[in-house]
Motif scaffolding. Structure first.
Motif, PDB file in Angstrom:
ATOM      1  N   LEU A  85       0.837  -1.208   0.000  1.00 25.70           N
ATOM      2  CA  LEU A  85       0.000   0.000   0.000  1.00 25.70           C
ATOM      3  C   LEU A  85       0.870   1.255   0.000  1.00 25.70           C
ATOM      4  N   ASP A  86       1.937   1.239   0.790  1.00 28.64           N
ATOM      5  CA  ASP A  86       2.842   2.385   0.840  1.00 28.64           C
ATOM      6  C   ASP A  86       3.552   2.574  -0.503  1.00 28.64           C
ATOM      7  N   LYS A  87       4.087   1.503  -1.036  1.00 27.56           N
ATOM      8  CA  LYS A  87       4.817   1.572  -2.310  1.00 27.56           C
ATOM      9  C   LYS A  87       3.889   2.018  -3.447  1.00 27.56           C
ATOM     10  N   SER A  88       2.690   1.463  -3.492  1.00 23.43           N
ATOM     11  CA  SER A  88       1.758   1.814  -4.570  1.00 23.43           C
ATOM     12  C   SER A  88       1.297   3.266  -4.446  1.00 23.43           C
ATOM     13  N   TRP A  89       1.056   3.725  -3.217  1.00 21.67           N
ATOM     14  CA  TRP A  89       0.627   5.108  -3.027  1.00 21.67           C
ATOM     15  C   TRP A  89       1.756   6.076  -3.389  1.00 21.67           C
ATOM     16  N   THR A  90       2.978   5.743  -3.033  1.00 23.90           N
ATOM     17  CA  THR A  90       4.120   6.590  -3.388  1.00 23.90           C
ATOM     18  C   THR A  90       4.191   6.748  -4.905  1.00 23.90           C
ATOM     19  N   HIS A  91       4.026   5.640  -5.613  1.00 26.11           N
ATOM     20  CA  HIS A  91       4.023   5.708  -7.086  1.00 26.11           C
ATOM     21  C   HIS A  91       2.844   6.536  -7.589  1.00 26.11           C
ATOM     22  N   CYS A  92       1.675   6.257  -7.070  1.00 26.03           N
ATOM     23  CA  CYS A  92       0.463   6.952  -7.492  1.00 26.03           C
ATOM     24  C   CYS A  92       0.592   8.454  -7.268  1.00 26.03           C
ATOM     25  N   ARG A  93       1.032   8.840  -6.095  1.00 25.41           N
ATOM     26  CA  ARG A  93       1.135  10.266  -5.755  1.00 25.41           C
ATOM     27  C   ARG A  93       2.147  10.961  -6.653  1.00 25.41           C
ATOM     28  N   ALA A  94       3.241  10.250  -6.991  1.00 28.55           N
ATOM     29  CA  ALA A  94       4.242  10.824  -7.908  1.00 28.55           C
ATOM     30  C   ALA A  94       3.638  11.032  -9.297  1.00 28.55           C
ATOM     31  N   GLN A  95       2.825  10.077  -9.750  1.00 32.43           N
ATOM     32  CA  GLN A  95       2.174  10.215 -11.061  1.00 32.43           C
ATOM     33  C   GLN A  95       1.180  11.367 -11.054  1.00 32.43           C
ATOM     34  N   LEU A  96       0.450  11.528  -9.959  1.00 36.05           N
ATOM     35  CA  LEU A  96      -0.488  12.645  -9.843  1.00 36.05           C
ATOM     36  C   LEU A  96       0.259  13.975  -9.856  1.00 36.05           C
ATOM     37  N   ALA A  97       1.360  14.045  -9.119  1.00 35.40           N
ATOM     38  CA  ALA A  97       2.138  15.291  -9.045  1.00 35.40           C
ATOM     39  C   ALA A  97       2.774  15.626 -10.394  1.00 35.40           C
ATOM     40  N   ALA A  98       3.142  14.614 -11.155  1.00 33.74           N
ATOM     41  CA  ALA A  98       3.785  14.834 -12.455  1.00 33.74           C
ATOM     42  C   ALA A  98       2.794  15.170 -13.562  1.00 33.74           C
ATOM     43  N   ALA A  99       1.526  14.903 -13.343  1.00 33.19           N
ATOM     44  CA  ALA A  99       0.521  15.158 -14.378  1.00 33.19           C
ATOM     45  C   ALA A  99       0.399  16.660 -14.633  1.00 33.19           C
ATOM     46  N   ASP A 100       0.370  17.014 -15.885  1.00 31.62           N
ATOM     47  CA  ASP A 100       0.198  18.403 -16.290  1.00 31.62           C
ATOM     48  C   ASP A 100      -1.281  18.624 -16.573  1.00 31.62           C
ATOM     49  N   ALA A 101      -1.976  19.231 -15.626  1.00 31.58           N
ATOM     50  CA  ALA A 101      -3.426  19.411 -15.754  1.00 31.58           C
ATOM     51  C   ALA A 101      -3.796  20.178 -17.013  1.00 31.58           C
ATOM     52  N   SER A 102      -2.919  21.074 -17.474  1.00 30.00           N
ATOM     53  CA  SER A 102      -3.231  21.851 -18.682  1.00 30.00           C
ATOM     54  C   SER A 102      -3.291  20.969 -19.926  1.00 30.00           C
ATOM     55  N   LYS A 103      -2.716  19.772 -19.837  1.00 29.15           N
ATOM     56  CA  LYS A 103      -2.775  18.829 -20.966  1.00 29.15           C
ATOM     57  C   LYS A 103      -3.923  17.829 -20.810  1.00 29.15           C
ATOM     58  N   LEU A 104      -4.652  17.937 -19.698  1.00 29.40           N
ATOM     59  CA  LEU A 104      -5.758  17.028 -19.434  1.00 29.40           C
ATOM     60  C   LEU A 104      -7.087  17.723 -19.716  1.00 29.40           C
ATOM     61  N   THR A 105      -7.129  18.428 -20.817  1.00 22.08           N
ATOM     62  CA  THR A 105      -8.358  19.082 -21.240  1.00 22.08           C
ATOM     63  C   THR A 105      -8.965  18.267 -22.365  1.00 22.08           C
ATOM     64  N   GLY A 106     -10.252  18.326 -22.506  1.00 23.43           N
ATOM     65  CA  GLY A 106     -10.911  17.485 -23.506  1.00 23.43           C
ATOM     66  C   GLY A 106     -10.798  16.032 -23.096  1.00 23.43           C
ATOM     67  N   LYS A 107     -10.808  15.157 -24.057  1.00 22.10           N
ATOM     68  CA  LYS A 107     -10.659  13.719 -23.783  1.00 22.10           C
ATOM     69  C   LYS A 107      -9.218  13.343 -24.106  1.00 22.10           C
ATOM     70  N   TYR A 108      -8.590  12.571 -23.235  1.00 23.18           N
ATOM     71  CA  TYR A 108      -7.180  12.248 -23.409  1.00 23.18           C
ATOM     72  C   TYR A 108      -6.946  10.754 -23.238  1.00 23.18           C
ATOM     73  N   LYS A 109      -5.775  10.318 -23.650  1.00 24.41           N
ATOM     74  CA  LYS A 109      -5.408   8.904 -23.570  1.00 24.41           C
ATOM     75  C   LYS A 109      -5.017   8.567 -22.144  1.00 24.41           C
ATOM     76  N   PRO A 110      -5.126   7.356 -21.711  1.00 21.31           N
ATOM     77  CA  PRO A 110      -5.437   6.168 -22.501  1.00 21.31           C
ATOM     78  C   PRO A 110      -6.929   5.823 -22.545  1.00 21.31           C
ATOM     79  N   TRP A 111      -7.742   6.456 -21.691  1.00 22.08           N
ATOM     80  CA  TRP A 111      -9.138   6.033 -21.585  1.00 22.08           C
ATOM     81  C   TRP A 111     -10.079   6.762 -22.529  1.00 22.08           C
ATOM     82  N   GLY A 112      -9.640   7.891 -23.075  1.00 22.93           N
ATOM     83  CA  GLY A 112     -10.513   8.659 -23.952  1.00 22.93           C
ATOM     84  C   GLY A 112     -11.656   9.324 -23.213  1.00 22.93           C
TER      85      GLY A 112
END
Length: 188
Positions: A125-152
């Motif tokens: 749980l700790d290892k997975s959350w550390t990874h998850c939180r890093a991915q969230l922090a690295a996400a550029d919200a300005s690129k998450l407009t409209g529909k985006y990959k991988p889920w469309g």
């Protein structure tokens, strides 16, 4: 905080109004609204994580094999299912990736649910959350407009889908905890 929540609500209302007609990515979700939604999404995930960890720590190890009925996930399996979502699905919700060493999901996800000892579950749980939180922090919200990959899907759709699912698992764990005589720590 209220200002951010109102901005998120306004962005969602705009999305609902635009749903009846084709719209450009800019009309669907602008960068400013995406940042507000991303902040709210991350905040909700932080709260979910804290409560899940509190329950995982409060439930005695001898109860990790408890399940409400045959064929239903045990406590450890439910917790490891959440770890799999932190490793794989939640990062994907913001166009992120699973860890490089994660392997194919069809093989890796079922393997996680076989981890049963409390110390190993907490470590995952700790290892997975550390990874998850890093991915969230690295996400550029300005690129998450409209529909985006991988889920469309759009950021609001991804955020609602993931937090809805994780809230469901939190409720499951609360019921499990109470069934084995553990009161959720935050209710004391």
């Amino acid at each position: 905080m209220l200002r951010h929540q109102l901005s998120a609500v306004a962005a969602l209302i705009a999305l609902l109004g635009a749903a009846s007609r084709p719209a450009s990515a800019q009309e669907v979700l602008d960068a400013k609204a995406a940042k507000v939604i991303m902040a709210q999404y991350t905040s909700d995930l932080d709260t979910l994580h804290a409560k899940i960890i509190a329950l995982a720590k409060a439930i005695p190890e001898e109860k990790y094999s408890w399940r409400p009925a045959p064929g239903v996930r045990s406590v450890s399996e439910a917790l490891m299912h959440i770890a799999s979502e932190f490793y794989y699905y939640t990062p994907m919700s913001v166009a992120g990736k699973a860890p490089a060493d994660f392997g194919p999901p069809k093989e890796s996800l079922p393997k996680l649910e076989k981890i049963t000892s409390k110390s190993d579950v907490l470590a995952q749980l700790d290892k997975s959350w550390t990874h998850c939180r890093a991915q969230l922090a690295a996400a550029d919200a300005s690129k998450l407009t409209g529909k985006y990959k991988p889920w469309g899907v759009s950021l609001p759709e991804a955020a609602f889908s993931m937090t809805d699912d994780l809230h469901e698992h939190l409720g499951q764990l609360i019921a499990y905890a109470r069934s084995v005589g553990v009161k959720p720590p935050w209710t004391k």
